[in-house]
Design an enzyme around this catalytic site. Structure first.
Site, PDB file in Angstrom:
ATOM      1  N   CYS A  20     -24.359  20.142  -0.481  1.00 24.12           N
ATOM      2  CA  CYS A  20     -24.522  19.707   0.779  1.00 24.12           C
ATOM      3  C   CYS A  20     -26.106  19.383   0.783  1.00 24.12           C
ATOM      4  O   CYS A  20     -26.973  20.489   0.709  1.00 24.12           O
ATOM      5  CB  CYS A  20     -24.260  20.811   1.881  1.00 24.12           C
ATOM      6  N   LEU A  21     -26.415  18.133   1.443  1.00 25.70           N
ATOM      7  CA  LEU A  21     -27.892  18.116   1.688  1.00 25.70           C
ATOM      8  C   LEU A  21     -28.603  19.091   2.579  1.00 25.70           C
ATOM      9  O   LEU A  21     -29.791  18.953   2.498  1.00 25.70           O
ATOM     10  CB  LEU A  21     -27.948  16.840   2.088  1.00 25.70           C
ATOM     11  N   GLY A  33     -22.638  11.359   1.353  1.00 23.95           N
ATOM     12  CA  GLY A  33     -22.017  11.307   2.731  1.00 23.95           C
ATOM     13  C   GLY A  33     -23.150  12.298   3.629  1.00 23.95           C
ATOM     14  O   GLY A  33     -23.955  12.951   3.112  1.00 23.95           O
ATOM     15  N   HIS A  64     -18.742  19.029   9.150  1.00 22.04           N
ATOM     16  CA  HIS A  64     -20.087  18.900   9.696  1.00 22.04           C
ATOM     17  C   HIS A  64     -19.939  18.715  11.048  1.00 22.04           C
ATOM     18  O   HIS A  64     -20.725  19.293  12.079  1.00 22.04           O
ATOM     19  CB  HIS A  64     -20.886  17.975   9.352  1.00 22.04           C
ATOM     20  N   GLN A  97     -26.517  16.536  10.770  1.00 19.99           N
ATOM     21  CA  GLN A  97     -27.412  16.723   9.772  1.00 19.99           C
ATOM     22  C   GLN A  97     -28.842  16.123   9.878  1.00 19.99           C
ATOM     23  O   GLN A  97     -29.785  16.329   9.364  1.00 19.99           O
ATOM     24  CB  GLN A  97     -26.859  16.349   8.395  1.00 19.99           C
ATOM     25  N   HIS A 154     -15.494  17.075   4.273  1.00 16.95           N
ATOM     26  CA  HIS A 154     -16.723  17.698   4.235  1.00 16.95           C
ATOM     27  C   HIS A 154     -17.382  17.188   5.483  1.00 16.95           C
ATOM     28  O   HIS A 154     -18.136  17.988   6.366  1.00 16.95           O
ATOM     29  CB  HIS A 154     -17.519  17.312   3.054  1.00 16.95           C
ATOM     30  N   GLU A 155     -17.468  15.748   5.649  1.00 16.35           N
ATOM     31  CA  GLU A 155     -18.230  15.474   6.924  1.00 16.35           C
ATOM     32  C   GLU A 155     -17.564  15.865   8.412  1.00 16.35           C
ATOM     33  O   GLU A 155     -18.392  16.052   9.298  1.00 16.35           O
ATOM     34  CB  GLU A 155     -18.602  13.816   6.608  1.00 16.35           C
TER      35      GLU A 155
END
Ligand code: NI
Length: 182
Positions: A90-91, A48, A136, A53, A132-133
């Protein structure tokens, strides 16, 4: 059109803490960004990725847990149910893994890249990724869920990430301590 390759921002970047703006009118620009976000997500082996991000303050995400790519715009969590607790990476916070409590099932309303309204009913992993997204898009990160003890453990790592993100040279350090990268 923005640059061809989108770089994933890491902890310390201001865009990660900004609240996304709703997309008023979906245009070629948004479709282009979504394609590039998908590419960046796949290249980083993530499941995701939210626009914040990659430094874009628009309400857009991409996700693929292995059952197909979703490109979603203007997400709204309308229902949640139950509970699941699991480790998340998380990236944008590489090398850190946090235990996060999420709803087990969610219902999310959004638009696809052509402006068509969608309702997604998701559970387990897909529900987790969506939550999660959506976090963000509100400027929220997994580290915000850290317990006091976890926080103490990750503080040093966060300081390092912050310094590195100022150097903009983090692309090399792809330390993955967590299986799930979102
Ligand atoms: Ni993330």
């Amino acid at each position: 059109m923005p640059e061809t390759v989108l770089k994933i921002k890491t902890f310390g970047a201001a865009s990660l803490r900004r609240r996304a703006k709703p997309v008023e009118e979906i245009t070629e620009y948004h479709r282009d960004i979504l394609s590039k976000m998908a590419r960046a997500m796949y290249e980083s082996s993530g499941v995701g990725l939210a626009a914040s991000q990659v430094g874009i303050d628009q309400d857009m995400i991409v996700m693929d847990i292995g059952s197909g790519l979703y490109k979603l715009i203007n997400l709204r969590l309308v229902k949640k149910e139950g509970q699941q607790i699991n480790l998340e990476g998380c990236l944008s916070v590489p090398g850190i893994c946090i235990k996060v409590k999420r709803a087990k099932k969610v219902m999310v309303c959004a638009k696809d890249e052509n402006g068509k309204p969608l309702t997604i009913e998701a559970q387990d992993l897909l529900a987790r990724v969506l939550q999660h997204e959506i976090d963000h898009l509100k400027g929220k990160l997994i580290i915000d869920y850290a317990s006091l003890l976890e926080r103490l453990k990750i503080n040093k790592k966060l300081k390092e990430l912050k310094i590195k993100s100022q150097d903009e040279e983090l692309s090399e350090s792809k330390t993955k301590s967590c299986q799930l990268q979102l």
